[in-house]
Design a protein around this motif. Structure first.
Motif: not given
Lengths: 121, 304
Positions: A5, A9, A29, A68, B279, B282-290
């Motif tokens: 991911s 990005q 990140v 989230d 993605d 959400r309010a956080i992006n995919r990299a932040q989620i992972e």
């Protein structure tokens, strides 16, 4: 998926996967250090640290991001237990694509690695 | 901010409830049973979704949360809490509630803390701080998985089986356990006290074991990866599912709740996880989620 991911990005040059095992490192990140601290605080028994980190999350990322992030942490507190309590193995492409960083990050030393590699527990 | 959050959560709760329809408990032929009510009816009644009287199957509320909670999360949690109280496939509603209560006992169990600090969990003797309702073998299962999942192994699982725990009951216990931990963790994350456990609904477990489950892949029987028809089609929509999506498939309702109810609300579509371009907005992006996902996995010493 973090590496994949991040490539999407355009963070590849800055991404440091070792931050997931060593929080002193900069993951690359955005707000990564804060997110890691939040995850650690939720999993800890330290309510003071959690309250402080939650406040920082609200100030820097906002209430929707807090929700989230809590959802993701909550999800993986579920998923790690499903995986480790059923003995499922990492297979196929996921195993191949992760071989470099698994070694680098010491993930093969986790006890649950035996479910994939079949070493004695 | 707290008042706005409460108002937002109340509105989200009502929207979510009325989108999905809801169950009420009523005295039907002398027995308290759940019955489904039409969403339109709810608008005409003074349905207080925040009701927390300890006697309602819907004892879950986010109106006092310090931040607004998305409607889809509220709906998912409400459904899971309602199902917690109902008879499952192998356990009664009362037993399922007892499992959730035992999970919460494990959080503060001193024996678990001592064992987790030891080099080997098997080397430590003692007794769990238990509610005393469930069989000892189930208590051991719940406490070990809750507090030290990274050191589970096949030998530990085999010991539970040798003590009489059937894999069907194991999987349903695991499903209830992980969802309880997940929702409790969410509450802790946003700064809300744990939800009170609902009151159990009377009824018998269905005791239906899917013939599709096979025992050649992991510790427990599960649907094989190539199976895309029949009950697997109902669960997975004809798609091949990864091991973690099939791990609970011996008890299909556990898959429906843990995977297909909880994941889309708290994480993302389970079938799009392996798409790095996905993605979930959400309010956080995919990299932040992972990043969060990876750190939680490392903290739990989860190789998978």
């Amino acid at each position: 998926m973090l590496r994949a991911s991040s490539q999407t990005q355009q963070l590849t040059d800055k991404l440091d996967l070792s931050a997931v095992v060593d929080p002193a490192k900069d993951s690359g990140v955005v707000h990564g250090a804060l997110l890691i601290r939040f995850a650690e605080a939720v999993l800890s028994n330290d309510d003071t640290a959690l309250n402080m980190t939650r406040t920082q999350m609200l100030e820097n990322l906002g209430p929707e991001a807090l929700v989230d992030a809590a959802g993701v942490v909550a999800t993986f507190m579920q998923m790690v237990r499903i995986a480790d309590a059923t003995g499922i193995a990492v297979v196929g492409m996921m195993l191949e694509k992760s071989s470099d960083f698994r070694t680098e990050l010491g993930l093969n030393d986790f006890g649950s690695a035996q479910n994939t590699f079949g070493t004695s527990g | 901010m707290a008042e706005k959050a409460a108002s937002d959560n109340k509105q989200s709760s009502r929207r979510a409830a009325n989108q999905q329809g809801f169950f009420l408990r009523g005295n039907i032929r002398g027995e308290w049973r759940p019955f489904y009510v039409c969403p339109v009816w709810l608008y005409l009644q003074r349905w207080d979704i925040d009701r927390d009287d300890g006697g309602s199957p819907m004892a879950i509320s986010y109106t006092t949360a310090p931040v607004p909670v998305r409607a889809d999360i509220q709906a998912a949690h409400a459904q899971i809490w309602h199902k917690l109280a109902e008879p499952g496939t192998w356990w009664t509603g009362a037993e399922r509630i007892a499992i959730a209560a035992e999970v919460r006992k494990a959080y503060t169990c001193q024996f678990c803390k001592t064992r987790k600090a030891a080099l080997s969990p098997a080397a430590v003797e003692g007794k769990h701080a238990t509610a005393g309702v469930l069989p000892d073998v189930v208590v051991e299962m719940i406490h070990q998985i809750t507090t030290d999942p990274g050191r589970l192994n096949k030998q530990w699982f085999d010991r539970l089986v040798s003590r009489g725990l059937q894999e069907t009951h194991y999987i349903e216990t695991l499903g209830v356990l992980v969802r309880t931990i997940s929702i409790d963790t969410f509450c802790r994350g946003i700064g809300l006290p744990l939800h009170p456990l609902p009151s159990p609904v009377v009824g018998n477990p269905s005791q239906v074991r899917p013939a599709e489950a096979q025992d050649d892949e992991a510790w427990v029987s599960m649907f094989p990866p190539e199976l895309t028809t029949g009950l697997a089609a109902d669960l997975y929509g004809g798609r091949q599912a990864s091991p973690v999506l099939r791990a609970l498939s011996l008890v299909p309702d556990e898959v429906r709740l843990s995977i297909f109810t909880l994941l889309p609300a708290q994480y993302m579509d389970p079938f799009r996880v392996r798409d790095p371009d996905c993605d979930p907005g959400r309010a956080i992006n995919r990299a932040q989620i992972e990043l969060l996902a990876a750190r939680v996995s490392v903290l739990n010493q989860c190789f998978y």
